[in-house]
Write a protein that holds these residues in place. Structure first.
Motif, short mmCIF file in Angstrom:
data_model
loop_
_atom_site.label_atom_id
_atom_site.label_comp_id
_atom_site.label_asym_id
_atom_site.label_seq_id
_atom_site.Cartn_x
_atom_site.Cartn_y
_atom_site.Cartn_z
N ALA A 122 -6.15 -5.22 -4.10
CA ALA A 122 -5.70 -4.02 -4.79
C ALA A 122 -4.48 -4.32 -5.66
CB ALA A 122 -5.35 -2.94 -3.77
N SER A 123 -4.43 -3.71 -6.82
CA SER A 123 -3.29 -3.92 -7.72
C SER A 123 -3.11 -2.69 -8.60
CB SER A 123 -3.51 -5.16 -8.58
OG SER A 123 -4.65 -5.01 -9.40
N GLY A 124 -1.96 -2.62 -9.22
CA GLY A 124 -1.73 -1.58 -10.21
C GLY A 124 -0.87 -0.42 -9.74
N ARG A 125 -0.63 -0.31 -8.45
CA ARG A 125 0.24 0.76 -7.94
C ARG A 125 0.60 0.43 -6.49
NH1 ARG A 125 -0.90 6.14 -7.88
NH2 ARG A 125 0.66 6.18 -6.20
N VAL A 151 -8.92 2.19 6.60
CA VAL A 151 -7.68 1.82 7.25
C VAL A 151 -6.52 2.46 6.49
CG1 VAL A 151 -7.54 -0.36 5.93
CG2 VAL A 151 -6.25 -0.10 8.06
N ARG A 152 -5.59 3.02 7.26
CA ARG A 152 -4.38 3.58 6.65
C ARG A 152 -3.44 2.44 6.28
NH1 ARG A 152 -3.53 8.58 10.55
NH2 ARG A 152 -2.16 7.15 11.66
N TRP A 153 -3.03 2.44 5.01
CA TRP A 153 -2.19 1.33 4.56
C TRP A 153 -0.85 1.30 5.28
CZ3 TRP A 153 -4.49 -2.16 1.59
CH2 TRP A 153 -3.71 -3.20 1.09
N SER A 154 -0.31 2.48 5.63
CA SER A 154 1.04 2.55 6.18
C SER A 154 1.15 1.98 7.59
CB SER A 154 1.52 4.00 6.19
OG SER A 154 0.62 4.80 6.96
N THR A 181 -14.60 -4.83 11.94
CA THR A 181 -13.16 -4.61 12.03
C THR A 181 -12.60 -4.50 10.62
OG1 THR A 181 -13.03 -5.91 14.06
CG2 THR A 181 -10.97 -5.48 12.89
N ILE A 182 -11.86 -3.43 10.37
CA ILE A 182 -11.18 -3.29 9.09
C ILE A 182 -9.69 -3.47 9.33
CG2 ILE A 182 -11.00 -0.75 9.31
CD1 ILE A 182 -11.34 -0.60 6.25
N TYR A 183 -9.03 -4.17 8.42
CA TYR A 183 -7.60 -4.37 8.54
C TYR A 183 -7.03 -4.65 7.17
CZ TYR A 183 -8.90 -9.36 8.55
OH TYR A 183 -9.43 -10.60 8.25
N ARG A 184 -5.69 -4.61 7.06
CA ARG A 184 -5.08 -4.88 5.76
C ARG A 184 -3.94 -5.87 5.92
NH1 ARG A 184 -1.52 -3.23 8.79
NH2 ARG A 184 0.03 -1.62 8.28
N ASP A 185 -3.68 -6.56 4.84
CA ASP A 185 -2.58 -7.51 4.77
C ASP A 185 -1.63 -6.99 3.70
OD1 ASP A 185 -0.85 -9.63 4.10
OD2 ASP A 185 -2.33 -11.11 4.71
N ASN A 203 -1.59 -7.37 -0.37
CA ASN A 203 -2.16 -6.15 -0.95
C ASN A 203 -3.68 -6.17 -0.90
OD1 ASN A 203 -0.51 -4.01 -1.71
ND2 ASN A 203 -1.17 -4.12 -3.84
N THR A 204 -4.19 -6.60 0.22
CA THR A 204 -5.63 -6.80 0.37
C THR A 204 -6.12 -6.16 1.66
OG1 THR A 204 -5.57 -8.87 -0.89
CG2 THR A 204 -7.47 -8.52 0.55
N ALA A 205 -7.27 -5.49 1.55
CA ALA A 205 -7.93 -4.94 2.73
C ALA A 205 -9.18 -5.76 3.02
CB ALA A 205 -8.31 -3.48 2.51
N TYR A 206 -9.53 -5.87 4.29
CA TYR A 206 -10.65 -6.71 4.70
C TYR A 206 -11.60 -5.90 5.59
CZ TYR A 206 -7.42 -10.45 3.40
OH TYR A 206 -6.55 -11.26 2.72
#
Length: 124
Positions: free
Chosen positions: A24-27, A51-54, A69-73, A77-80
């Motif tokens: 994800a990019s741009g904001r 997944v909630r980013w916060s 499984t969903i998760y974010r880094d 700025n990437t969700a998996y």
């Protein structure tokens, strides 16, 4: 300009695993939920997971619960979306999307931004 770019799709056999990525990019997405939807041949686009980013809180569709499984880094700025024990019925184009926190994560109309999709094909 907001961009969501999916990757990681491919052709696999039943029982295999795949990890999809959404860069994800741009904001700033701190107040957003990142979701995955899929659309199989002749089918409606359906919710898969979010997944909630916060805080990383997750949501799953019954069809993938226990297998995915969903998760974010945050740093990347990437969700998996890690999918295991894949089935032929998982065959679809998988889309990444972003919705403002507070909207219904299960409803595709809640999502403001969409990626271009990545194809997942599971052979039996």
């Amino acid at each position: 300009q907001v961009q969501l770019v999916e990757s990681g799709g491919g052709l696999v056999q039943a029982g295999d695993s795949l990890r999809l990525s959404c860069a994800a990019s741009g904001r700033t997405f701190r107040n957003y939920v990142m979701g995955w939807f899929r659309q199989g041949p002749g089918k409606e686009r359906e919710f898969v997971a979010a997944v909630r980013w916060s805080d990383g809180f997750t949501y799953y569709a019954d069809s993938v619960k226990g297998r995915s499984t969903i998760y974010r880094d945050n740093a990347k700025n990437t969700a998996y979306l890690q999918m295991n024990s894949l089935k032929p019925e998982d065959t679809a184009v998988y889309y990444c999307a972003a919705a403002r926190y507070g909207a219904s994560v299960y409803y595709r109309g809640s999502y403001d931004y969409w990626g271009q999709g990545t194809q997942v094909t599971v052979s039996s």
